[in-house]
Design an enzyme around this catalytic site. Structure first.
Site, PDB file in Angstrom:
ATOM      1  N   GLY A   1       0.784  -1.227   0.000  1.00 19.50           N
ATOM      2  CA  GLY A   1       0.000   0.000   0.000  1.00 19.50           C
ATOM      3  C   GLY A   1       0.816   1.277   0.000  1.00 19.50           C
ATOM      4  O   GLY A   1       0.340   2.314   0.451  1.00 19.50           O
ATOM      5  N   SER A   2       2.035   1.237  -0.566  1.00 23.66           N
ATOM      6  CA  SER A   2       2.814   2.486  -0.573  1.00 23.66           C
ATOM      7  C   SER A   2       2.159   3.524  -1.486  1.00 23.66           C
ATOM      8  O   SER A   2       2.225   4.724  -1.208  1.00 23.66           O
ATOM      9  CB  SER A   2       4.265   2.228  -0.998  1.00 23.66           C
ATOM     10  OG  SER A   2       4.355   1.889  -2.359  1.00 23.66           O
TER      11      SER A   2
ATOM     12  N   LEU B   1      -8.444  -9.726 -11.310  1.00 25.79           N
ATOM     13  CA  LEU B   1      -9.176  -9.106 -12.411  1.00 25.79           C
ATOM     14  C   LEU B   1     -10.451  -8.491 -11.848  1.00 25.79           C
ATOM     15  O   LEU B   1     -11.142  -9.102 -11.031  1.00 25.79           O
ATOM     16  CB  LEU B   1      -9.516 -10.183 -13.440  1.00 25.79           C
ATOM     17  CG  LEU B   1      -9.862  -9.728 -14.845  1.00 25.79           C
ATOM     18  CD1 LEU B   1      -8.714  -8.940 -15.473  1.00 25.79           C
ATOM     19  CD2 LEU B   1     -10.206 -10.937 -15.713  1.00 25.79           C
TER      20      LEU B   1
ATOM     21  N   ASN C   1      -5.807   1.858 -13.224  1.00 23.72           N
ATOM     22  CA  ASN C   1      -4.828   0.909 -12.706  1.00 23.72           C
ATOM     23  C   ASN C   1      -3.441   1.518 -12.836  1.00 23.72           C
ATOM     24  O   ASN C   1      -3.158   2.269 -13.774  1.00 23.72           O
ATOM     25  CB  ASN C   1      -4.894  -0.399 -13.509  1.00 23.72           C
ATOM     26  CG  ASN C   1      -3.878  -1.423 -13.024  1.00 23.72           C
ATOM     27  OD1 ASN C   1      -3.727  -1.646 -11.815  1.00 23.72           O
ATOM     28  ND2 ASN C   1      -3.157  -2.056 -13.944  1.00 23.72           N
TER      29      ASN C   1
ATOM     30  N   HIS D   1       0.580   0.530 -13.199  1.00 25.26           N
ATOM     31  CA  HIS D   1       1.442  -0.598 -13.569  1.00 25.26           C
ATOM     32  C   HIS D   1       2.905  -0.143 -13.551  1.00 25.26           C
ATOM     33  O   HIS D   1       3.222   0.931 -14.063  1.00 25.26           O
ATOM     34  CB  HIS D   1       1.068  -1.116 -14.960  1.00 25.26           C
ATOM     35  CG  HIS D   1       1.788  -2.382 -15.306  1.00 25.26           C
ATOM     36  ND1 HIS D   1       1.460  -3.600 -14.748  1.00 25.26           N
ATOM     37  CD2 HIS D   1       2.838  -2.623 -16.113  1.00 25.26           C
ATOM     38  CE1 HIS D   1       2.269  -4.534 -15.209  1.00 25.26           C
ATOM     39  NE2 HIS D   1       3.123  -3.968 -16.040  1.00 25.26           N
TER      40      HIS D   1
ATOM     41  N   ASP E   1      -4.149  -5.110 -17.386  1.00 24.72           N
ATOM     42  CA  ASP E   1      -3.167  -4.136 -17.901  1.00 24.72           C
ATOM     43  C   ASP E   1      -3.447  -3.637 -19.312  1.00 24.72           C
ATOM     44  O   ASP E   1      -2.525  -3.259 -20.039  1.00 24.72           O
ATOM     45  CB  ASP E   1      -1.739  -4.733 -17.844  1.00 24.72           C
ATOM     46  CG  ASP E   1      -1.350  -5.114 -16.440  1.00 24.72           C
ATOM     47  OD1 ASP E   1      -1.796  -4.438 -15.495  1.00 24.72           O
ATOM     48  OD2 ASP E   1      -0.615  -6.109 -16.266  1.00 24.72           O
TER      49      ASP E   1
ATOM     50  N   GLU F   1       5.947   6.317  -9.444  1.00 24.67           N
ATOM     51  CA  GLU F   1       4.527   5.970  -9.240  1.00 24.67           C
ATOM     52  C   GLU F   1       3.901   6.855  -8.171  1.00 24.67           C
ATOM     53  O   GLU F   1       2.764   7.311  -8.316  1.00 24.67           O
ATOM     54  CB  GLU F   1       4.396   4.507  -8.820  1.00 24.67           C
ATOM     55  CG  GLU F   1       4.718   3.532  -9.918  1.00 24.67           C
ATOM     56  CD  GLU F   1       4.422   2.091  -9.491  1.00 24.67           C
ATOM     57  OE1 GLU F   1       3.876   1.357 -10.298  1.00 24.67           O
ATOM     58  OE2 GLU F   1       4.754   1.725  -8.343  1.00 24.67           O
TER      59      GLU F   1
HETATM   60  C1  GRF Z   1       3.000  -0.937  -7.705  1.00 17.89           C
HETATM   61  O1  GRF Z   1       4.280  -1.074  -8.234  1.00 17.89           O
HETATM   62  C2  GRF Z   1       1.979  -0.949  -8.809  1.00 17.89           C
HETATM   63  O2  GRF Z   1       2.459  -0.470 -10.018  1.00 17.89           O
HETATM   64  C3  GRF Z   1       1.671  -2.407  -8.958  1.00 17.89           C
HETATM   65  O3  GRF Z   1       1.748  -2.935  -7.671  1.00 17.89           O
HETATM   66  C4  GRF Z   1       2.629  -2.150  -6.877  1.00 17.89           C
HETATM   67  C5  GRF Z   1       1.915  -1.786  -5.616  1.00 17.89           C
HETATM   68  O4  GRF Z   1       2.778  -1.350  -4.630  1.00 17.89           O
HETATM   69  N1  GRF Z   1       0.431  -2.603  -9.642  1.00 17.89           N
HETATM   70  P1  GRF Z   1       2.222  -0.775  -3.278  1.00 17.89           P
HETATM   71  O5  GRF Z   1       1.371  -1.842  -2.610  1.00 17.89           O
HETATM   72  O6  GRF Z   1       1.415   0.447  -3.590  1.00 17.89           O
HETATM   73  O7  GRF Z   1       3.425  -0.457  -2.442  1.00 17.89           O
END
Ligand code: GRF
Length: 235
Positions: free
Chosen positions: A13-14, A90, A105, A107, A148, A177
């Site tokens: 959940g970062s 999904l 989403n 990715h 995706d 991200e």
């Molecule tokens: C992220 O890298 C995201 O792109 C992928 O899963 C990861 C989630 O990381 N879909 P976090 O749980 O938010 O730390």
């Protein structure tokens, strides 16, 4: 009224933390707020974080395809925007259809490369390194019925270095991200970015470097315009 955002997450959940921190600001909190965090895993770190913040949490019943469970949970809470932040399942077609243009989403690579079923976590970065690609990055896209896929809203690149491991590349992508996702969520919540009836993404969002980008520049001129605006604003 702020858009009520549901974050679906299976892991640490970062990105939830980054999104919550970004929206927890006087101006932005008027646009959107995280109203629900749901997970298919009872032990997801994202749920722990949400509880510390007083955000409602739900562990999803994903016994069948999860359609009724997820759809019901979201529908009962007046959710306007769904954010998949490390959600490994999904999303059922019924939910995709009901929230058309309102599910995104995240990715950890530049789609459409290195995506699809089974491409998550370190596997993605391992595949990028094995391919010899010189850039990777983060992608935020609208969600359709496939893993995706769906119209790309925003991407931001990072370099790949010769001595990278999946872990070092993951950390570099992760930093991007945390900057990109909140800005795209804000842009959708405020109506600055939307999915057009023709399936193309319209509008502009703030880039991780502070500048502005059109989701899909109509031309080189429009792209140049975004850069001019960014420069004028000091981005
Ligand atoms: C992220 O890298 C995201 O792109 C992928 O899963 C990861 C989630 O990381 N879909 P976090 O749980 O938010 O730390």
């Amino acid at each position: 009224m702020p858009t009520r955002v549901a974050v679906l997450a299976s892991g640490a959940g970062s990105n939830l933390r980054a999104l919550h921190a970004y929206l927890d600001h006087a101006d932005r909190s008027r646009a959107a707020r995280v109203a629900l965090v749901a997970s298919d895993r009872a032990d997801a770190g994202a749920l722990d974080f949400a509880r510390t913040q007083g955000i409602e949490t739900r562990v999803l019943d994903v016994g069948d395809d999860g359609a009724e469970s997820l759809g019901t949970v979201l529908g009962q809470r007046d959710i306007g925007l769904i954010v998949l932040a490390g959600y490994l399942r999904l999303v059922p077609a019924e939910v995709v259809s009901e929230w058309h243009g309102r599910i995104v989403n995240l990715h950890p690579a530049l789609l459409p490369a290195f995506g699809g079923k089974g491409m998550y976590g370190e596997r993605v970065h391992h595949a990028v390194l094995a391919s010899g690609a010189r850039v990777s990055g983060a992608t935020v896209h609208f969600v359709d019925e496939h893993f995706d896929r769906g119209p790309i809203i925003a991407q931001w690149p990072v370099p790949v270095f010769a001595d990278d491991t999946p872990a070092t590349l993951a950390a570099r992508v992760s930093r991007v991200e945390h900057l990109l996702l909140p800005r795209v969520v804000e842009a959708i919540a405020t109506g600055r970015v939307r999915l057009g009836d023709d399936g193309r993404v319209r509008g502009a969002y703030q880039r991780p470097d502070g500048g502005w980008a059109f989701a899909l520049p109509a031309s080189e001129d429009e792209n140049a315009l975004a850069n001019e605006i960014s420069a004028a604003l000091g981005g």
